[in-house]
Design a protein around this motif. Sequence first.
Motif, PDB file in Angstrom:
ATOM      1  N   ALA A 223      36.492  38.447  37.947  1.00  0.00           N
ATOM      2  CA  ALA A 223      35.896  37.390  38.846  1.00  0.00           C
ATOM      3  C   ALA A 223      36.565  37.140  39.913  1.00  0.00           C
ATOM      4  O   ALA A 223      36.258  36.825  41.058  1.00  0.00           O
ATOM      5  CB  ALA A 223      35.399  36.025  38.131  1.00  0.00           C
ATOM      6  N   GLU A 224      37.804  37.144  39.853  1.00  0.00           N
ATOM      7  CA  GLU A 224      38.659  36.900  40.863  1.00  0.00           C
ATOM      8  C   GLU A 224      38.394  37.839  41.983  1.00  0.00           C
ATOM      9  O   GLU A 224      38.614  37.678  43.199  1.00  0.00           O
ATOM     10  CB  GLU A 224      40.267  36.861  40.365  1.00  0.00           C
ATOM     11  N   TRP A 225      38.443  39.236  41.316  1.00  0.00           N
ATOM     12  CA  TRP A 225      38.068  40.197  42.413  1.00  0.00           C
ATOM     13  C   TRP A 225      37.157  40.029  43.439  1.00  0.00           C
ATOM     14  O   TRP A 225      36.978  40.276  44.513  1.00  0.00           O
ATOM     15  CB  TRP A 225      38.135  41.765  41.516  1.00  0.00           C
ATOM     16  N   ILE A 226      35.957  39.647  42.549  1.00  0.00           N
ATOM     17  CA  ILE A 226      34.594  39.584  43.336  1.00  0.00           C
ATOM     18  C   ILE A 226      34.718  38.175  44.245  1.00  0.00           C
ATOM     19  O   ILE A 226      34.211  38.321  45.306  1.00  0.00           O
ATOM     20  CB  ILE A 226      33.649  39.290  42.288  1.00  0.00           C
ATOM     21  N   LEU A 227      35.447  37.257  43.860  1.00  0.00           N
ATOM     22  CA  LEU A 227      35.567  35.916  44.785  1.00  0.00           C
ATOM     23  C   LEU A 227      36.363  36.168  45.828  1.00  0.00           C
ATOM     24  O   LEU A 227      36.039  35.567  46.951  1.00  0.00           O
ATOM     25  CB  LEU A 227      36.108  34.926  43.940  1.00  0.00           C
TER      26      LEU A 227
END
Length: 340
Positions: A223-227
Amino acid sequence: MSRDERGEANAVGAGDAVATDPVDDATLALLVEVAGTPKPGNVDRRRDLDDLRFESFLGGAVGARPGLELAAETAADGNSADGNPAVGEAFERAVSGMAARAGTNTQFGCLLLLVPLVRAAADPDRELAPAGVDAVCRATTVDDAVAFYRAFESVDVAVDDPPPGADDLDVRRGSDAEPALRGRETTLRDVLALSADPADPDRVPDRNAQEWTKGFPRTFRAAEWILTDEGPLSDRAARAFLGLLAAEPDTLVASTRGTETAREASARAREILEPDEKDPNAPIGDVTAVDADAVHDADLDAAESLADAFVAEGVNPGTTADLTCAALFVALRRGAEVAP
């Protein structure tokens, strides 16, 4: 806005209150996941598999909604006098609805991850964070486990044999396993713990089960990568998929094609993620060791040929798609948008 600036803005917004409904975000996560492309070996908006089509996943997302709604509703009311969350019942209803609308198993693993995430997100007393989701999983009951087993009667799911001494807990027994579950007082989390850390070191663990027992580390990392990525959300999902696959062998590939094929598939994804790596077969270690910039810079054009090859070879990293879907949900709850 630069990628660094975008990452800072998203990081600032990650803890802010989110006005969107968690069931809407879960449904959107299911839709964006299948729309991401290329996701090598998986159905996406450009390619079908022999027995699965893109529109089947759209139907599955719609059919699963009543179960996701139940997961959110029980955040306030519980499903019993002692207030235990109806995670198992919500999952069973989501799977049943998915199967009825899609006509097949499209998103069983996605729903297994989404239901506790939705439960945590909808609960005003919990935070959508590893500790909050872990609390949901630890609160599951024997009734939740029984409902989980019943869900296997709606669809065909590729699973490994149970560990030694647990033949009576084989999920393929469906509701016939209820006496064993009750006799052993086995909760849903207990069931998933059986496959989270296999005794055989050469066996690929069940990554979804590990999420349930370890606080969803892959989900929140991806999710951090996506954000902190930029561009269309479906492209960010595709790059996160590559990062997850490069980090660790896929459970479904290991179950259907063998451990060696699963490890080779991860090595092939790693070649795209780290094209300058002298030894692409060297394991990254786990998802925490994956460099976010490498994910953000992943060449999706280069991944197209791998996608075609995986489809031709019958290599389907479906568990990686499940994790990508869960990560999309967390990213949406933390401010990611489909709007340009």
